[in-house]
Structures are given as C-alpha cells and as structure tokens.
Design an enzyme around this catalytic site. Structure first.
Site, PDB file in Angstrom:
ATOM      1  N   ASP A  15       9.554  -7.745  -1.585  1.00  0.00           N
ATOM      2  CA  ASP A  15      10.558  -6.739  -1.220  1.00  0.00           C
ATOM      3  C   ASP A  15      11.967  -7.211  -1.571  1.00  0.00           C
ATOM      4  O   ASP A  15      12.259  -8.409  -1.526  1.00  0.00           O
ATOM      5  CB  ASP A  15      10.447  -6.457   0.288  1.00  0.00           C
ATOM      6  N   ASN A  63       4.799   4.444  -2.647  1.00  0.00           N
ATOM      7  CA  ASN A  63       5.862   4.291  -3.649  1.00  0.00           C
ATOM      8  C   ASN A  63       5.983   5.493  -4.604  1.00  0.00           C
ATOM      9  O   ASN A  63       7.011   5.670  -5.263  1.00  0.00           O
ATOM     10  CB  ASN A  63       5.677   3.004  -4.477  1.00  0.00           C
TER      11      ASN A  63
END
Ligand code: FPP
Length: 229
Positions: A15, A63
C-alpha cells in the site's frame, strides 16, 4: 542479521503507491510504476534471504472501482511485469502462482498469465504468488461452494485445500506498508495465525532494509497458535 528465524511464507499488502506519487506532485499511476519496479527488488531479496513463498496483493476485487486510467495502468504494469519476469525469475527457477479470478482480465493478459504459469510450473527455487482480482472473502465462499457441490464436508482442512493457495500453506508473516492497520480482504482464511507487521513506509520506499526489519520483528515473536507455551 544471522541467527534470525526466517519465515517460510510471507504475504505483502503493497500500500501507498498513490500517496508516494502525490507527495511528489505526480499522478497516482507514477506511484504504481515505481511500486511495480519494487516488486522485483523485494521478491528477489526475500528469496535470497531464504523465504520460500512470497504472496503479493497486486490487484483486489475492489480495485476495479478506481478511475479507469488507474485500472488500465495497473493492468498494463502487470503485463509488463510478466514479460520482464520471464527473463529474470525464470533464470532463478521461481514458480509463479496466481490467486484470484483471472477470467475478468483481458484475453491478452490471461494468455500471458497462462504462459508464465505453464513455463514455471515445475520450478522449485521459490514461489511468487500474485493476488490479481483477488478477495479473501470470495475465495472462502468459492471454496465452500465447491465442497457443497462435490458433496464434501465443510471442514477447515477441506476449505484450506480448496483455496488458491492450497499447495502453498499459510503465510507466517503478513506485512502491510503504507500506514493502515487492516487486512483489506487479503488472505483472510490463511492469515488466521499469521504474525502481522505494519509499517508507515510507503510501498515504493519499502527496500531491502525495511524487509530486514520485518524479518527481525518476526524472528523475535513467539508463535503460540492458541496454545500456552
Ligand atoms: C496500493 O497503493 C497498491 C495497489 C492498489 C496495488 C499494488 C500494485 C503494484 C505494486 C503495482 C503492480 C503490481 C505488479 C505485480 C506489477 P494505493 O494506490 O492504494 O496507494 P494509496 O493508499 O497511497 O492511495
């Protein structure tokens, strides 16, 4: 550095690419480019250090909700990555595995993935398992549905054997970069007893030294797995 207990299997939630780029006044896609370059660096170092399985969260089922430009760039980077991987990791006999539903990807990308799975299937120098269109809840649901369909009892062992990672076992250590303290649907079943390591370092800045810190932290922990030792 020596005498450390080395995890057999690590999972990484990579991340922070977007913030890394934005803090440099660049587009988020610039961060993904640097993030994908870092995948090779960290995976290579992990294998050098004796880690046998590296599972990476490259693209989650959630996503797809990102702007089209960003989704397209992530897909492009995956394609570039598979081409590069062929020359570099094939040399080191790294086997590629995929967790996730690749049927939603373009036929071109599916073919590239199929080729690399086929080419590396007998390799034994380590396993790189990429989570693409991956979600831990859906993985568990699929496993249970498959057991029901085949009239098999729903047990922990049977569920484990029907996950994408059936032959890879469970991660000893899950690392999340980028300063958030959550699993975000990553390896939920497999991670039941994983040690967790969170760092504020953004993924493109997570270098060999940072992985070494995570290994050191893991090495110092006592894994009781519910027992009194
Ligand atoms: C999180 O950063 C990262 C991702 C959504 C996916 C990780 C993708 C890569 C490292 C590149 C592609 C991978 C391969 C294997 C080629 P973020 O965008 O959520 O960052 P932010 O939290 O700062 O917004």
């Amino acid at each position: 550095m020596e005498n450390l207990k080395i995890p057999h299997h690590i999972g990484i939630i990579m991340d922070g690419n977007g913030r890394w780029a934005e803090s440099r006044g660049k587009k988020r896609t610039y961060g993904h480019k640097h993030g994908s370059d870092n995948v090779d660096r960290i995976a290579s170092y992990a294998f050098e250090r004796g880690i046998k399985v590296v599972s990476l969260y490259a693209f989650s089922t959630e996503n797809w909700q990102r702007p089209k430009e960003e989704v397209d760039e992530l897909m492009r980077l995956l394609s570039v990555y598979f081409k590069r991987f062929l020359s570099k990791f094939v040399k080191n006999k790294i086997k590629v595995k995929i967790m996730g539903d690749v049927s939603a990807l373009t036929p071109k990308l599916q073919k590239e993935i199929g080729d690399i799975l086929e080419k590396t299937k007998d390799f034994d120098g380590g396993v790189l398992c990429l989570g693409i269109n991956y979600g831990g809840r859906q993985e568990i649901v699929n496993a249970v549905n498959s057991l029901i369909k085949n009239d098999q009892p729903v047990t922990v062992e049977n569920i484990s054997n029907n996950l994408y990672t059936a032959e890879l076992g469970e991660p000893d250590l899950i690392i999340r970069t980028g300063g958030e303290y959550r699993l975000s649907n990553f390896m939920l079943f497999q991670g039941a007893y994983s040690e967790l390591y969170f760092t504020d370092v953004l993924w493109p800045d997570f270098d060999e030294n940072e992985l070494e810190k995570a290994i050191e932290s893991f090495s110092g922990r006592t894994r009781r797995v519910g027992k009194v030792l």
